[in-house]
Design a protein around this motif. Structure first.
Motif, mmCIF file in Angstrom:
data_model
loop_
_atom_site.group_PDB
_atom_site.id
_atom_site.type_symbol
_atom_site.label_atom_id
_atom_site.label_comp_id
_atom_site.label_asym_id
_atom_site.label_seq_id
_atom_site.Cartn_x
_atom_site.Cartn_y
_atom_site.Cartn_z
ATOM 1 N N GLY A 1 0.735 -0.995 0.138
ATOM 2 C CA GLY A 1 -0.109 -0.056 0.190
ATOM 3 C C GLY A 1 0.965 1.139 0.178
ATOM 4 O O GLY A 1 1.169 1.404 -0.590
ATOM 5 N N ASN A 2 0.451 1.752 0.721
ATOM 6 C CA ASN A 2 1.117 3.189 1.001
ATOM 7 C C ASN A 2 2.280 3.373 2.439
ATOM 8 O O ASN A 2 3.671 3.747 2.306
ATOM 9 C CB ASN A 2 0.725 4.211 1.138
ATOM 10 C CG ASN A 2 -0.241 5.159 0.593
ATOM 11 O OD1 ASN A 2 -0.398 4.716 -0.407
ATOM 12 N ND2 ASN A 2 -1.622 5.367 0.941
ATOM 13 N N ASP A 3 3.078 1.700 2.416
ATOM 14 C CA ASP A 3 3.642 1.839 3.736
ATOM 15 C C ASP A 3 5.087 0.876 2.698
ATOM 16 O O ASP A 3 4.861 0.135 2.275
ATOM 17 C CB ASP A 3 2.926 1.085 4.533
ATOM 18 C CG ASP A 3 2.147 1.360 5.369
ATOM 19 O OD1 ASP A 3 2.649 2.989 5.812
ATOM 20 O OD2 ASP A 3 0.912 0.980 5.751
ATOM 21 N N GLU A 4 5.865 1.442 3.328
ATOM 22 C CA GLU A 4 7.679 1.007 2.905
ATOM 23 C C GLU A 4 8.159 -0.011 3.958
ATOM 24 O O GLU A 4 8.354 0.861 4.875
ATOM 25 C CB GLU A 4 7.995 1.688 2.441
ATOM 26 C CG GLU A 4 9.824 1.382 1.413
ATOM 27 C CD GLU A 4 9.543 2.506 0.952
ATOM 28 O OE1 GLU A 4 9.664 2.637 -0.572
ATOM 29 O OE2 GLU A 4 11.244 3.629 1.982
ATOM 30 N N VAL A 5 8.476 -0.924 3.722
ATOM 31 C CA VAL A 5 9.076 -1.665 5.605
ATOM 32 C C VAL A 5 10.392 -2.387 4.335
ATOM 33 O O VAL A 5 11.043 -2.615 3.397
ATOM 34 C CB VAL A 5 8.347 -3.193 5.460
ATOM 35 C CG1 VAL A 5 9.206 -4.016 6.186
ATOM 36 C CG2 VAL A 5 7.137 -2.707 5.907
ATOM 37 N N LEU B 1 29.641 1.707 5.947
ATOM 38 C CA LEU B 1 28.647 3.119 7.495
ATOM 39 C C LEU B 1 28.124 4.026 6.138
ATOM 40 O O LEU B 1 26.821 4.256 6.471
ATOM 41 C CB LEU B 1 30.015 4.431 7.711
ATOM 42 C CG LEU B 1 30.493 3.683 9.314
ATOM 43 C CD1 LEU B 1 31.796 4.806 8.893
ATOM 44 C CD2 LEU B 1 29.477 3.920 9.873
ATOM 45 N N GLU B 2 28.769 3.573 4.353
ATOM 46 C CA GLU B 2 27.278 3.996 3.580
ATOM 47 C C GLU B 2 26.305 3.356 3.807
ATOM 48 O O GLU B 2 25.427 4.128 3.278
ATOM 49 C CB GLU B 2 28.757 3.819 2.480
ATOM 50 C CG GLU B 2 27.869 4.658 1.323
ATOM 51 C CD GLU B 2 27.271 6.209 1.161
ATOM 52 O OE1 GLU B 2 28.141 6.806 2.125
ATOM 53 O OE2 GLU B 2 26.609 6.605 0.887
ATOM 54 N N SER B 3 26.436 2.043 4.070
ATOM 55 C CA SER B 3 24.731 1.243 4.159
ATOM 56 C C SER B 3 23.930 1.797 5.575
ATOM 57 O O SER B 3 23.316 1.866 4.951
ATOM 58 C CB SER B 3 25.114 -0.284 4.140
ATOM 59 O OG SER B 3 25.822 -0.403 2.557
ATOM 60 N N ILE B 4 24.476 2.235 6.493
ATOM 61 C CA ILE B 4 23.743 2.676 7.448
ATOM 62 C C ILE B 4 22.887 3.401 6.731
ATOM 63 O O ILE B 4 22.027 3.842 7.208
ATOM 64 C CB ILE B 4 24.615 2.710 8.456
ATOM 65 C CG1 ILE B 4 25.200 0.881 8.712
ATOM 66 C CG2 ILE B 4 23.704 3.279 10.007
ATOM 67 C CD1 ILE B 4 26.209 1.152 10.204
ATOM 68 N N ARG B 5 23.800 4.672 6.780
ATOM 69 C CA ARG B 5 23.352 5.563 6.097
ATOM 70 C C ARG B 5 22.368 5.847 4.853
ATOM 71 O O ARG B 5 21.014 6.688 5.399
ATOM 72 C CB ARG B 5 24.558 6.646 5.330
ATOM 73 C CG ARG B 5 25.324 7.621 6.028
ATOM 74 C CD ARG B 5 26.201 8.888 6.144
ATOM 75 N NE ARG B 5 27.870 8.098 5.385
ATOM 76 C CZ ARG B 5 28.709 7.803 5.726
ATOM 77 N NH1 ARG B 5 28.811 8.367 6.741
ATOM 78 N NH2 ARG B 5 29.944 7.246 5.183
ATOM 79 N N ARG B 6 22.552 4.741 3.741
ATOM 80 C CA ARG B 6 21.573 4.862 2.650
ATOM 81 C C ARG B 6 20.450 4.201 3.733
ATOM 82 O O ARG B 6 19.117 4.612 2.952
ATOM 83 C CB ARG B 6 21.803 3.158 2.760
ATOM 84 C CG ARG B 6 21.048 3.268 1.183
ATOM 85 C CD ARG B 6 21.870 2.734 0.147
ATOM 86 N NE ARG B 6 20.567 2.814 -1.314
ATOM 87 C CZ ARG B 6 20.717 1.816 -2.388
ATOM 88 N NH1 ARG B 6 21.592 0.803 -2.689
ATOM 89 N NH2 ARG B 6 19.585 1.956 -3.181
ATOM 90 N N ARG C 1 14.526 5.351 6.681
ATOM 91 C CA ARG C 1 13.818 5.678 7.298
ATOM 92 C C ARG C 1 13.468 7.356 7.739
ATOM 93 O O ARG C 1 12.212 7.343 7.401
ATOM 94 C CB ARG C 1 14.962 5.488 8.984
ATOM 95 C CG ARG C 1 13.869 5.099 10.287
ATOM 96 C CD ARG C 1 15.033 4.503 10.915
ATOM 97 N NE ARG C 1 15.843 5.423 11.699
ATOM 98 C CZ ARG C 1 15.850 5.718 12.528
ATOM 99 N NH1 ARG C 1 16.421 4.866 13.313
ATOM 100 N NH2 ARG C 1 17.361 6.509 13.272
ATOM 101 N N ASP C 2 14.128 8.055 7.461
ATOM 102 C CA ASP C 2 13.573 9.532 7.764
ATOM 103 C C ASP C 2 12.492 9.507 6.035
ATOM 104 O O ASP C 2 11.726 10.366 6.683
ATOM 105 C CB ASP C 2 15.041 10.443 7.170
ATOM 106 C CG ASP C 2 16.315 10.116 8.120
ATOM 107 O OD1 ASP C 2 15.925 9.540 9.192
ATOM 108 O OD2 ASP C 2 17.041 10.709 8.222
#
Ligand SMILES: [Zn+2]
Length: 259
Positions: free
Chosen positions: A184-188, A217-222, A227-228
């Motif tokens: 739907g409109n959600d993203e997991v 670190l780059e992956s966590i930033r992604r 999430r943001d």
């Protein structure tokens, strides 16, 4: 379009906390997650949990890994049984999407005989490189079962409609990937081991060992950017978060109230 996601716990591991969070004392008991994604065009498993042999003889199955992992894994928790509990035949799974080729993410592949494996090319090649098998702790017994293999380079839209997308999150291993699912409109986003715990995501608290720190670190930033943008992020082995995740037969989508 109906798309359902189910979460399964395919065992538990107890290990030194420092392996997940550098500098931490004591030990942690963490879930081994697996997910079923039912899409009108097919069924996919994202990570298949531990090999069923670890229920009876973990030392033999895990070798050197068993010296720092204690397995809690009961009959009925393996991927085949989890699927059967939903009346899904393991032979009817179309795709296995492995985040990476560690034992707690692809050990159940053998129970899904007809699936095509979707894996980052870098990961598949690393899992067949003798030096990396040794240093990154791969075991080809977990993944060399003659599956048809589709190697992916970077992002990959599994069903062609943007609803289920592999996203490269290298660093934990050479070709680690996560999975983004739109319901739907959600993203997991299931991160796999790109992010072990919520604290990894919140504080960039890295584990003791990883293949490539900068890429991690780059992956966590992604993942933080996703999430943001409103995505729900399910980190790979977080026991506290996992308590809040509905388990099959409840649908994961219910967490956000989506259809
Ligand atoms: Zn793992």
């Amino acid at each position: 379009m109906s798309l359902n996601v189910y979460a399964f716990t395919c065992g538990w591991l107890t290990l030194p906390a420092a392996l997940l969070l550098a500098g931490e004392k004591g030990s942690l008991t963490v879930p081994v997650p697996s997910y079923l994604i039912e899409h009108p065009k097919g069924r996919a498993i994202f990570d298949s949990g531990l090999h069923v042999d670890t229920q009876t003889d973990p030392e033999r199955r895990l070798g050197r890994l068993s010296s720092f992992h204690t397995v809690g894994f009961k009959p009925g928790e393996e991927i085949a049984a989890r699927l059967e509990s939903l009346d899904v035949a393991p032979s009817k799974v179309d795709f296995i999407i492995n985040s990476h080729l560690h034992f707690d993410h692809c050990g159940g592949n053998e129970q899904l005989p007809n699936a095509t494996l979707l894996i980052q090319r870098r990961e598949w090649e690393a899992g067949h490189n003798a030096e990396l098998i040794e240093s990154v702790y791969y075991d080809p017994h977990d993944y060399d079962h003659g599956h048809k293999v589709k190697m992916i380079d970077g992002e990959h839209d599994v069903f062609g409609d943007g609803s289920v997308v592999c996203i490269p999150t290298h660093g934990h291993t050479p070709g680690h990937q996560s999975l983004r699912v739109r319901i739907g409109n959600d993203e997991v986003v299931m991160t796999g081991d790109a992010c072990y715990l919520q604290r990894t995501l919140d504080n960039f608290h890295l584990p003791t060992a990883m293949y490539d720190r900068d890429q991690m670190l780059e992956s966590i930033r992604r993942l933080r950017a996703l999430r943001d943008g409103g995505a729900m992020i399910i980190t790979g082995h977080d026991p506290d978060l996992w308590k809040t995740i509905p388990q099959a037969p409840e649908r994961l989508a219910a967490v956000r109230g989506a259809a």
